[in-house]
Write an enzyme that holds these catalytic residues in place. Structure first.
Site: not given
Ligand SMILES: *Cc1c(COP(=O)(O)O)cnc(C)c1O
Length: 360
Positions: A37, A132
């Site tokens: 990414k 998260r």
């Protein structure tokens, strides 16, 4: 390609970094999922990862997953961000597997997979403290029982992520939670847990120190390969190159100007009230690069005599007082190294050229 701004990416150094990470992990029986990414699954870098022997590839964006699917035929590709309900059909179409934390989403995924006559691999994320994504450890068994019963789903294993939101550092203890849960699943549910995905770049520190618990089978690594750094652990990763990328920007103005603006001070173009220190007259350069391209705070000039003063959307201001007149002029190129978050912006910006290079 000589246009500016341009990001020069040293493929040989990234390939070296990927080989180093693969070697470190394989000595411990751990496979590496190369995470792309940071470079938008840019094909030259994807090829470096494959040549270095990563077992799998992963990306957080479906668009990049599609790119990986085409760039790396035969290599298993995973969507590593827990997916949106609206993208599930494409998740099944383009990824071999994906990471999850919501039973409801996996149920819908199963329906999409069944409709396409496929079985999709699922790794369940567990929150071991970073807050998260992930289910809480006490909910893992019940969740696995539900998702493993779904017809379109192959339950592959467990994963965890630390050091991203809460800044929690990986330790032997918080990583071991995952291994214990995997054993419990095998014992009490009688299911095979093929993958225990223990963390990201930050977890490499445990591998280096020999503190990674037995039973971790995979690490998902981006930053250590791409930049040779571990931001969470604030360190360079030993054995890797950090000079993998150089941003080149061009000087469009160079003048002697005061160091403090004249006039009544309001807000700057981004709504902040600027503060200035009077350092007298200063040789100031403007390079054609700004906040629209990247987070300029993460750009470090390669020449330590250059100081970044600030930036607006399209202009970056530099104090070049300590450079001689022959060293910098209008049209000169100034070089910077990006941090991870700045690399993300540079790779995404359509205004920044990306050029693969090899060191001499
Ligand atoms: C970004 C990401 C990674 C890779 O992290 P690095 O620090 O770049 O190695 C791994 N797993 C997940 C879920 C991610 O989002």
């Amino acid at each position: 390609m000589n246009g500016c701004p341009r990001l020069e990416v040293y493929l040989d150094r990234i390939r070296h970094n990927a080989r180093h990470v693969v070697k470190l992990c394989s000595a411990l029986g751990i496979e590496v999922m190369g995470i792309t990414k940071g470079v938008c699954a840019w094909e030259p870098v994807v090829r470096c990862m494959i040549e270095a022997g990563v077992a799998k590839l992963g990306d957080s964006r479906l668009k990049n997953v599609r790119t990986l699917r085409q760039a790396a035929p035969g290599v298993p590709v995973y969507l590593i961000r827990i997916p949106m309900v609206s993208e599930l059909e494409q998740v099944v179409a383009y990824a071999d597997g994906s990471f999850h934390s919501e039973v409801e989403v996996v149920r819908l995924l199963s329906e999409r997979a069944t409709a396409l006559g496929r079985r999709h691999k699922v790794i369940l994320m567990v929150d071991v403290g970073d807050l998260r994504e992930g289910v809480m450890p006490e909910d893992v068994l019940a969740t696995v029982a539900k998702i493993s019963a779904l017809p379109g789903i192959e339950f592959e294993g467990l994963g965890t992520n630390v050091g991203c939101y809460g800044g929690v550092l990986p330790t032997r203890e918080n990583t071991a939670i995952l291994v214990e849960l995997a054993q419990e699943i095998e014992r009490s549910l009688g299911l095979k847990v093929s993958t225990v995905s223990g963390g990201n770049t930050a977890t490499l520190a445990l591998a280096e120190r020999g503190e990674l618990p037995q039973g971790i089978t995979q690490l998902r690594v981006g930053e250590a390969i791409l930049l040779g750094t571990d931001t969470t652990g604030s360190r360079p990763v030993p054995g890797t190159f950090q000079d993998t990328m150089v941003l080149k920007a061009e000087v469009i103005e160079l003048k002697l100007k005061p160091s403090v603006p004249r006039g009544k001070i309001g807000r700057d173009a981004f709504g902040r009230t600027p503060v200035f220190e009077d350092r007298g007259l200063m040789r100031r350069a403007i390079v054609a690069l700004g906040r629209q391209d990247c987070n300029v705070e993460g750009l470090v000039p390669l020449d330590s005599r250059i100081r970044v003063l600030g930036a607006s959307g399209d202009h970056m201001l530099l104090d070049v007082t300590y450079l001689s007149e022959t060293e910098i002029r209008v049209g000169s190129i100034v070089e910077f190294r990006p941090t991870y978050s700045t690399m993300l912006g540079l790779m995404t910006s359509p205004y920044v050229l990306k050029t693969p290079v090899n060191s001499a």
